[in-house]
Write a protein that holds these residues in place. Sequence first.
Motif, PDB file in Angstrom:
ATOM      1  N   GLU A 141      32.105  27.607  31.008  1.00  0.00           N
ATOM      2  CA  GLU A 141      32.427  28.970  30.546  1.00  0.00           C
ATOM      3  C   GLU A 141      34.158  29.671  30.632  1.00  0.00           C
ATOM      4  O   GLU A 141      34.654  29.484  30.127  1.00  0.00           O
ATOM      5  N   ILE A 142      34.189  29.955  32.234  1.00  0.00           N
ATOM      6  CA  ILE A 142      35.474  30.304  32.329  1.00  0.00           C
ATOM      7  C   ILE A 142      36.923  29.462  31.415  1.00  0.00           C
ATOM      8  O   ILE A 142      37.533  30.095  31.397  1.00  0.00           O
ATOM      9  N   VAL A 143      36.607  28.841  32.288  1.00  0.00           N
ATOM     10  CA  VAL A 143      37.641  26.966  31.822  1.00  0.00           C
ATOM     11  C   VAL A 143      37.279  27.103  30.615  1.00  0.00           C
ATOM     12  O   VAL A 143      38.750  27.059  30.027  1.00  0.00           O
ATOM     13  N   ARG A 144      36.042  27.133  29.348  1.00  0.00           N
ATOM     14  CA  ARG A 144      36.973  26.772  28.307  1.00  0.00           C
ATOM     15  C   ARG A 144      37.215  28.166  27.780  1.00  0.00           C
ATOM     16  O   ARG A 144      38.683  27.970  26.908  1.00  0.00           O
ATOM     17  N   SER A 145      37.281  29.256  28.163  1.00  0.00           N
ATOM     18  CA  SER A 145      37.737  30.681  27.811  1.00  0.00           C
ATOM     19  C   SER A 145      38.946  30.515  27.999  1.00  0.00           C
ATOM     20  O   SER A 145      40.201  31.348  27.181  1.00  0.00           O
ATOM     21  N   ARG A 146      40.065  29.896  28.918  1.00  0.00           N
ATOM     22  CA  ARG A 146      40.917  30.069  29.392  1.00  0.00           C
ATOM     23  C   ARG A 146      42.063  29.277  28.230  1.00  0.00           C
ATOM     24  O   ARG A 146      42.748  29.214  28.161  1.00  0.00           O
TER      25      ARG A 146
ATOM     26  N   ARG B 187      42.284  30.859  24.725  1.00  0.00           N
ATOM     27  CA  ARG B 187      43.045  31.575  24.823  1.00  0.00           C
ATOM     28  C   ARG B 187      44.432  31.301  25.179  1.00  0.00           C
ATOM     29  O   ARG B 187      45.873  31.456  24.500  1.00  0.00           O
TER      30      ARG B 187
ATOM     31  N   GLY C 129      28.521  29.259  34.471  1.00  0.00           N
ATOM     32  CA  GLY C 129      29.631  30.078  33.877  1.00  0.00           C
ATOM     33  C   GLY C 129      31.020  29.536  34.521  1.00  0.00           C
ATOM     34  O   GLY C 129      32.089  29.872  33.586  1.00  0.00           O
ATOM     35  N   PHE C 130      31.117  29.255  35.581  1.00  0.00           N
ATOM     36  CA  PHE C 130      32.316  27.806  35.801  1.00  0.00           C
ATOM     37  C   PHE C 130      32.557  26.966  34.290  1.00  0.00           C
ATOM     38  O   PHE C 130      34.548  27.420  33.764  1.00  0.00           O
TER      39      PHE C 130
END
Length: 267
Positions: A252-257, A260, A249-250
């Motif tokens: 994925e958060i870094v990848r999404s940021r 963006r 999950g962490f």
Amino acid sequence: MIDRLIRMGLTAWFAAVIVFLLFPLIFLVPLSLNESEILSFPPQRWSLRWYQALFTDPSWSSALWLSLKVAVLVTIVSVVVGTAAALAIVRYRLPGASSLYGLSVAPLVVPGIVIALGMFMVFARLQWLESLTTLVLAHCVVAVPYVVVVAAAALRNLDETVERAARVLGAGPWKTFLLVTLPALRPAVVAGAMFAFFASFDDLIITMFVSGAIETLPLRIWNDLNLRLDPTVAAAACVMVAMSMAGLGFAEIVRSRGLRRAKVESA
């Protein structure tokens, strides 16, 4: 109408796959919360005693902290080596780059038992068995390829003209890498680090061959299952699943940021 039916069918299929993959957790979590010393479902009384045993019993806690220590060391080594290898293969186009890339990711397709046996024979001949350094090196063999794959894919998608512009403006190779390339690769490096961490933390086969008397958490679970059925095993498995979900999950958060940020910069 047909497109809607196809979407509904794919959605149902995806939901069925997720349920199938997570179905064991329906039994695993209650078993870990059972107060009884015998694995039974459904639990008659609920308790956290087995989680307490996992963190307080020396045989379990030492195995857990050892697994964490080895996984952290493997992650650090794998990120450095894997990122450097991907950079050399993709950016500097070494002779036989395709062959080198294939060799670097070969441990992902070679059966684990073959890798474990080969490393056992090598380390036994060198008399390096039963060592923390040996265990870290052995785990790096299967962890580095994850970083290479992710970092190489990110480098291929990274606009090389940005790095060239930095070089033209006077930045040296190291400064270009640290200020331009590495920030753009951060999501990929984090994702590769997560894969490398859990490739080491969850490994059992290689550990069985090269660890000797050193007992990591997966090996502790395996030995316990061979001797008796302790509910602490269920608690340890739940902790490992929770850590995996949190780590991914962490990532994925870094990848999404990162995506963006890249869209904003391109706009």
